[in-house]
Design a protein around this motif. Structure first.
Motif, PDB file in Angstrom:
ATOM      1  N   PRO A  58     -35.920   3.408 -41.261  1.00  0.00           N
ATOM      2  CA  PRO A  58     -35.989   4.742 -40.653  1.00  0.00           C
ATOM      3  C   PRO A  58     -37.183   4.841 -39.710  1.00  0.00           C
ATOM      4  O   PRO A  58     -38.111   4.018 -39.759  1.00  0.00           O
ATOM      5  CB  PRO A  58     -36.162   5.667 -41.863  1.00  0.00           C
ATOM      6  CG  PRO A  58     -36.850   4.811 -42.876  1.00  0.00           C
ATOM      7  CD  PRO A  58     -36.276   3.434 -42.692  1.00  0.00           C
ATOM      8  N   VAL A  59     -37.139   5.846 -38.854  1.00  0.00           N
ATOM      9  CA  VAL A  59     -38.264   6.091 -37.946  1.00  0.00           C
ATOM     10  C   VAL A  59     -39.487   6.495 -38.780  1.00  0.00           C
ATOM     11  O   VAL A  59     -39.374   7.277 -39.729  1.00  0.00           O
ATOM     12  CB  VAL A  59     -37.904   7.203 -36.942  1.00  0.00           C
ATOM     13  CG1 VAL A  59     -39.079   7.489 -36.013  1.00  0.00           C
ATOM     14  CG2 VAL A  59     -36.671   6.803 -36.148  1.00  0.00           C
ATOM     15  N   LEU A  60     -40.643   5.941 -38.452  1.00  0.00           N
ATOM     16  CA  LEU A  60     -41.857   6.237 -39.203  1.00  0.00           C
ATOM     17  C   LEU A  60     -42.204   7.727 -39.116  1.00  0.00           C
ATOM     18  O   LEU A  60     -42.112   8.334 -38.051  1.00  0.00           O
ATOM     19  CB  LEU A  60     -43.029   5.403 -38.665  1.00  0.00           C
ATOM     20  CG  LEU A  60     -42.885   3.880 -38.788  1.00  0.00           C
ATOM     21  CD1 LEU A  60     -44.104   3.197 -38.180  1.00  0.00           C
ATOM     22  CD2 LEU A  60     -42.686   3.452 -40.230  1.00  0.00           C
ATOM     23  N   GLY A  61     -42.614   8.294 -40.251  1.00  0.00           N
ATOM     24  CA  GLY A  61     -42.966   9.698 -40.296  1.00  0.00           C
ATOM     25  C   GLY A  61     -44.423   9.949 -39.933  1.00  0.00           C
ATOM     26  O   GLY A  61     -45.214   9.017 -39.742  1.00  0.00           O
ATOM     27  N   ASP A  62     -44.789  11.208 -39.846  1.00  0.00           N
ATOM     28  CA  ASP A  62     -46.152  11.587 -39.457  1.00  0.00           C
ATOM     29  C   ASP A  62     -47.191  11.029 -40.427  1.00  0.00           C
ATOM     30  O   ASP A  62     -48.273  10.581 -40.007  1.00  0.00           O
ATOM     31  CB  ASP A  62     -46.275  13.120 -39.397  1.00  0.00           C
ATOM     32  CG  ASP A  62     -45.481  13.716 -38.239  1.00  0.00           C
ATOM     33  OD1 ASP A  62     -45.166  12.974 -37.302  1.00  0.00           O
ATOM     34  OD2 ASP A  62     -45.196  14.924 -38.290  1.00  0.00           O
ATOM     35  N   GLU A  63     -46.898  11.055 -41.723  1.00  0.00           N
ATOM     36  CA  GLU A  63     -47.854  10.564 -42.711  1.00  0.00           C
ATOM     37  C   GLU A  63     -48.050   9.058 -42.578  1.00  0.00           C
ATOM     38  O   GLU A  63     -49.181   8.554 -42.681  1.00  0.00           O
ATOM     39  CB  GLU A  63     -47.362  10.901 -44.126  1.00  0.00           C
ATOM     40  CG  GLU A  63     -48.229  10.337 -45.255  1.00  0.00           C
ATOM     41  CD  GLU A  63     -49.673  10.843 -45.238  1.00  0.00           C
ATOM     42  OE1 GLU A  63     -50.538  10.190 -45.851  1.00  0.00           O
ATOM     43  OE2 GLU A  63     -49.928  11.891 -44.608  1.00  0.00           O
ATOM     44  N   GLN A  64     -46.969   8.335 -42.321  1.00  0.00           N
ATOM     45  CA  GLN A  64     -47.093   6.891 -42.127  1.00  0.00           C
ATOM     46  C   GLN A  64     -47.907   6.565 -40.876  1.00  0.00           C
ATOM     47  O   GLN A  64     -48.752   5.660 -40.883  1.00  0.00           O
ATOM     48  CB  GLN A  64     -45.701   6.265 -42.043  1.00  0.00           C
ATOM     49  CG  GLN A  64     -44.937   6.307 -43.354  1.00  0.00           C
ATOM     50  CD  GLN A  64     -43.490   5.924 -43.187  1.00  0.00           C
ATOM     51  OE1 GLN A  64     -42.788   6.458 -42.315  1.00  0.00           O
ATOM     52  NE2 GLN A  64     -43.011   5.006 -44.012  1.00  0.00           N
TER      53      GLN A  64
ATOM     54  N   TYR B  23     -44.006  -0.775 -44.779  1.00  0.00           N
ATOM     55  CA  TYR B  23     -42.994   0.087 -44.176  1.00  0.00           C
ATOM     56  C   TYR B  23     -41.739  -0.684 -43.762  1.00  0.00           C
ATOM     57  O   TYR B  23     -40.835  -0.108 -43.152  1.00  0.00           O
ATOM     58  CB  TYR B  23     -43.566   0.790 -42.945  1.00  0.00           C
ATOM     59  CG  TYR B  23     -44.753   1.673 -43.219  1.00  0.00           C
ATOM     60  CD1 TYR B  23     -44.973   2.228 -44.473  1.00  0.00           C
ATOM     61  CD2 TYR B  23     -45.685   1.958 -42.212  1.00  0.00           C
ATOM     62  CE1 TYR B  23     -46.068   3.042 -44.726  1.00  0.00           C
ATOM     63  CE2 TYR B  23     -46.778   2.776 -42.452  1.00  0.00           C
ATOM     64  CZ  TYR B  23     -46.963   3.309 -43.711  1.00  0.00           C
ATOM     65  OH  TYR B  23     -48.062   4.105 -43.945  1.00  0.00           O
TER      66      TYR B  23
ATOM     67  N   TYR C 102     -31.229   7.835 -32.640  1.00  0.00           N
ATOM     68  CA  TYR C 102     -31.970   6.853 -33.443  1.00  0.00           C
ATOM     69  C   TYR C 102     -32.629   5.824 -32.524  1.00  0.00           C
ATOM     70  O   TYR C 102     -33.804   5.473 -32.708  1.00  0.00           O
ATOM     71  CB  TYR C 102     -31.014   6.166 -34.420  1.00  0.00           C
ATOM     72  CG  TYR C 102     -31.656   5.068 -35.242  1.00  0.00           C
ATOM     73  CD1 TYR C 102     -32.592   5.362 -36.230  1.00  0.00           C
ATOM     74  CD2 TYR C 102     -31.331   3.733 -35.028  1.00  0.00           C
ATOM     75  CE1 TYR C 102     -33.186   4.358 -36.983  1.00  0.00           C
ATOM     76  CE2 TYR C 102     -31.910   2.722 -35.772  1.00  0.00           C
ATOM     77  CZ  TYR C 102     -32.831   3.032 -36.754  1.00  0.00           C
ATOM     78  OH  TYR C 102     -33.420   2.029 -37.485  1.00  0.00           O
TER      79      TYR C 102
ATOM     80  N   SER D   2     -35.535   7.342 -30.656  1.00  0.00           N
ATOM     81  CA  SER D   2     -36.622   7.599 -31.596  1.00  0.00           C
ATOM     82  C   SER D   2     -37.375   6.316 -31.911  1.00  0.00           C
ATOM     83  O   SER D   2     -38.611   6.312 -32.018  1.00  0.00           O
ATOM     84  CB  SER D   2     -36.073   8.218 -32.885  1.00  0.00           C
ATOM     85  OG  SER D   2     -35.513   9.494 -32.640  1.00  0.00           O
ATOM     86  N   LYS D   3     -36.648   5.208 -32.028  1.00  0.00           N
ATOM     87  CA  LYS D   3     -37.296   3.917 -32.278  1.00  0.00           C
ATOM     88  C   LYS D   3     -38.076   3.463 -31.051  1.00  0.00           C
ATOM     89  O   LYS D   3     -39.149   2.839 -31.175  1.00  0.00           O
ATOM     90  CB  LYS D   3     -36.259   2.871 -32.680  1.00  0.00           C
ATOM     91  CG  LYS D   3     -35.579   3.126 -34.017  1.00  0.00           C
ATOM     92  CD  LYS D   3     -36.544   3.086 -35.195  1.00  0.00           C
ATOM     93  CE  LYS D   3     -36.954   1.689 -35.569  1.00  0.00           C
ATOM     94  NZ  LYS D   3     -37.797   1.665 -36.797  1.00  0.00           N
TER      95      LYS D   3
ATOM     96  N   GLU E   2     -41.229   5.433 -31.098  1.00  0.00           N
ATOM     97  CA  GLU E   2     -42.058   4.873 -32.166  1.00  0.00           C
ATOM     98  C   GLU E   2     -42.745   3.599 -31.691  1.00  0.00           C
ATOM     99  O   GLU E   2     -43.947   3.396 -31.927  1.00  0.00           O
ATOM    100  CB  GLU E   2     -41.153   4.574 -33.359  1.00  0.00           C
ATOM    101  CG  GLU E   2     -41.795   3.829 -34.512  1.00  0.00           C
ATOM    102  CD  GLU E   2     -40.756   3.442 -35.537  1.00  0.00           C
ATOM    103  OE1 GLU E   2     -40.667   4.119 -36.576  1.00  0.00           O
ATOM    104  OE2 GLU E   2     -39.996   2.462 -35.286  1.00  0.00           O
TER     105      GLU E   2
END
Length: 293
Positions: free
Chosen positions: A24-30, A49, A259, A262-263, A266
């Protein structure tokens, strides 16, 4: 779910694969953890990850490239209609073609590099470059690349390839519908705006038209001159989000395109993040007292 409707791949299956992906696309916390970690620790976080595992243990740039290859291959495998997704891969195709052309220009062997997953088979591109004939890629693209083998300036060569492959992607996207074409045009206009922004930061740099993709972005030129870099970047992102939202409301393959973009976003964030870490580490070493590493 079998992934087939009457023997064909279905969008329901493809969308399910995207939702269930182990990448999945990395989240803000990651991303926050990556920003705060030191260089080696940040690379270990990429392992945690499951990011770019094909290049595990390699530098960050190779990890990012590996993740984008995986992303493209994954979408090509599950997509019911590659003709709709193919135009989205224009940057990968351009990257592969530039590598081959520059190797030929320098008299080097083009082997030893893992190509990106694009719309065109890398072996086909290799054959075209070796034969100095792009007709197998279509008459329009061959015409746009006419004379490229006489080009000796690597920067001009790169810009010409980017422009030609992007123009080809626009032609293909137009066949897929207005929303897909709009997405590609918005993305290309954004690239031009960010290119102009970089040129603005380089005093004396000549921003000739060869540097820009062949898409209309005149409406932004004067407005961007009065905007801050942060405002320009934010507007580019907002307009791309709007184009994706429109695609989402009218095309079944929209989740796949979303997707992919988004990648790509990222990947850009990670390249910048790790480049900043490397710059900081270099600055610290150069500023350290003699005898210290």
């Amino acid at each position: 779910m079998t992934g087939a409707e009457f023997g064909k791949k279905s969008y329901a299956f493809a969308i399910g694969c995207v939702k269930a992906t182990s990448h999945p696309v990395l989240g803000d916390e990651q991303l926050r953890r990556l920003r705060e970690a030191g260089g080696p620790a940040a690379l270990k976080l990429l392992d945690e990850y499951n990011y770019g595992m094909e290049a595990s243990g390699r530098p960050a740039e190779e990890r990012v490239a590996a993740e984008m290859r995986r992303t493209s291959a994954f979408l090509r495998e599950i997509a019911p209609d590659l003709s709709l997704l193919g135009p989205l891969f224009f940057e990968e195709d351009a990257r592969n073609l530039k590598w081959l052309l520059k190797a030929k220009l320098a008299g080097r062997d083009a082997e030893g590099r893992t190509p990106a997953e694009g719309r065109y088979d890398p072996d086909l591109l290799r054959l075209c470059v070796a034969a100095e004939d792009f007709s197998l890629l279509g008459d329009a693209l061959a015409q746009d690349l006419d004379g490229i083998f006489e080009e000796t300036d690597p920067m001009v060569l790169s810009c010409r390839v980017d422009a030609a492959v992007y123009a080809g992607a626009l032609r293909a996207a137009k066949k897929g519908g207005k929303l897909l074409e709009r997405l590609l045009r918005e993305y290309g206009a954004g690239i031009n705006r960010l290119t102009a922004l970089r040129m603005r930061a380089l005093p004396g740099a000549a921003a000739g038209e060869v540097l820009f993709l062949p898409v209309d972005w005149a409406e932004f030129r004067e407005k961007d001159a009065e905007r801050t870099p942060e405002e320009i970047r934010a507007d580019v992102e907002d307009r791309l989000d709007t184009a994706l939202a429109e695609l989402r409301g009218g095309e079944r393959f929209a989740p796949l395109a979303e997707y992919y973009f988004s990648k790509k976003r990222e990947a850009k964030k990670l390249r910048l993040l790790f480049a900043q870490k490397q710059w900081n580490e270099t600055a610290q070493k150069e500023g350290a007292p003699r005898g210290q590493a």
